[in-house]
Write a protein that holds these residues in place. Sequence first.
Motif, short mmCIF file in Angstrom:
data_model
loop_
_atom_site.label_atom_id
_atom_site.label_comp_id
_atom_site.label_asym_id
_atom_site.label_seq_id
_atom_site.Cartn_x
_atom_site.Cartn_y
_atom_site.Cartn_z
N UNK A 79 -61.06 9.44 98.20
CA UNK A 79 -60.75 10.72 98.77
C UNK A 79 -61.18 11.79 97.77
N UNK A 80 -61.94 12.77 98.25
CA UNK A 80 -62.50 13.78 97.36
C UNK A 80 -61.76 15.11 97.36
N UNK A 81 -60.87 15.36 98.30
CA UNK A 81 -60.12 16.61 98.36
C UNK A 81 -59.01 16.56 97.31
N UNK A 82 -59.17 17.31 96.20
CA UNK A 82 -58.19 17.20 95.11
C UNK A 82 -56.78 17.64 95.50
N UNK A 83 -56.65 18.67 96.32
CA UNK A 83 -55.32 19.15 96.71
C UNK A 83 -54.62 18.10 97.57
N UNK A 84 -55.34 17.55 98.53
CA UNK A 84 -54.77 16.53 99.40
C UNK A 84 -54.42 15.28 98.61
N UNK A 85 -55.31 14.88 97.71
CA UNK A 85 -55.05 13.71 96.86
C UNK A 85 -53.78 13.92 96.03
N UNK A 86 -53.65 15.10 95.44
CA UNK A 86 -52.48 15.40 94.62
C UNK A 86 -51.20 15.34 95.46
N UNK A 87 -51.24 15.90 96.66
CA UNK A 87 -50.07 15.87 97.53
C UNK A 87 -49.71 14.45 97.92
N UNK A 88 -50.72 13.65 98.24
CA UNK A 88 -50.48 12.25 98.61
C UNK A 88 -49.87 11.48 97.44
N UNK A 89 -50.40 11.71 96.24
CA UNK A 89 -49.88 11.01 95.06
C UNK A 89 -48.44 11.43 94.75
N UNK A 90 -48.13 12.71 94.91
CA UNK A 90 -46.76 13.18 94.68
C UNK A 90 -45.80 12.57 95.70
N UNK A 91 -46.24 12.55 96.95
CA UNK A 91 -45.39 11.96 98.00
C UNK A 91 -45.19 10.48 97.73
N UNK A 92 -46.24 9.79 97.35
CA UNK A 92 -46.14 8.36 97.07
C UNK A 92 -45.16 8.11 95.91
N UNK A 93 -45.21 8.93 94.88
CA UNK A 93 -44.28 8.79 93.76
C UNK A 93 -42.84 9.03 94.21
N UNK A 94 -42.63 10.03 95.04
CA UNK A 94 -41.29 10.33 95.55
C UNK A 94 -40.78 9.20 96.43
N UNK A 95 -41.66 8.63 97.23
CA UNK A 95 -41.29 7.51 98.10
C UNK A 95 -40.80 6.34 97.24
N UNK A 96 -41.50 6.06 96.18
CA UNK A 96 -41.15 4.93 95.32
C UNK A 96 -39.85 5.16 94.56
N UNK A 97 -39.44 6.42 94.44
CA UNK A 97 -38.18 6.74 93.75
C UNK A 97 -37.01 6.86 94.71
N UNK A 98 -37.27 6.80 96.00
CA UNK A 98 -36.21 6.95 97.01
C UNK A 98 -35.59 5.60 97.30
N UNK A 99 -34.44 5.36 96.69
CA UNK A 99 -33.80 4.05 96.84
C UNK A 99 -32.62 4.06 97.79
#
Length: 90
Positions: free
Chosen positions: A1-21
């Motif tokens: 994925x080449x869109x840096x803003x979208x990539x950053x948002x996806x990575x932040x969401x993925x990190x938050x998902x992994x911390x949601x227990x």
Amino acid sequence: MDDPKLREQLEKLQAEIRQSHSVDEEGKVLLQDLDADIHALLDRSSEESSQVQPSFVQRLQESLSHFEVSHPSLTMLISDLLDTLSNAGI
């Protein structure tokens, strides 16, 4: 994925998902599906990244409703991502 803003948002969401227990069973399923979708999107090439599956957007919307009260930071990230996808015409 080449869109840096979208990539950053996806990575932040993925990190938050992994911390949601502390989520219920429905929430766990939603988060697992979102995590898999995000992983697939991040692995795509730039040509494929514009082809976000409608099921991903639907899961984001369902997750937004589901976690609105219990997980505000997750809700904020999902909302921002939905806005970005909407602005991109997806």
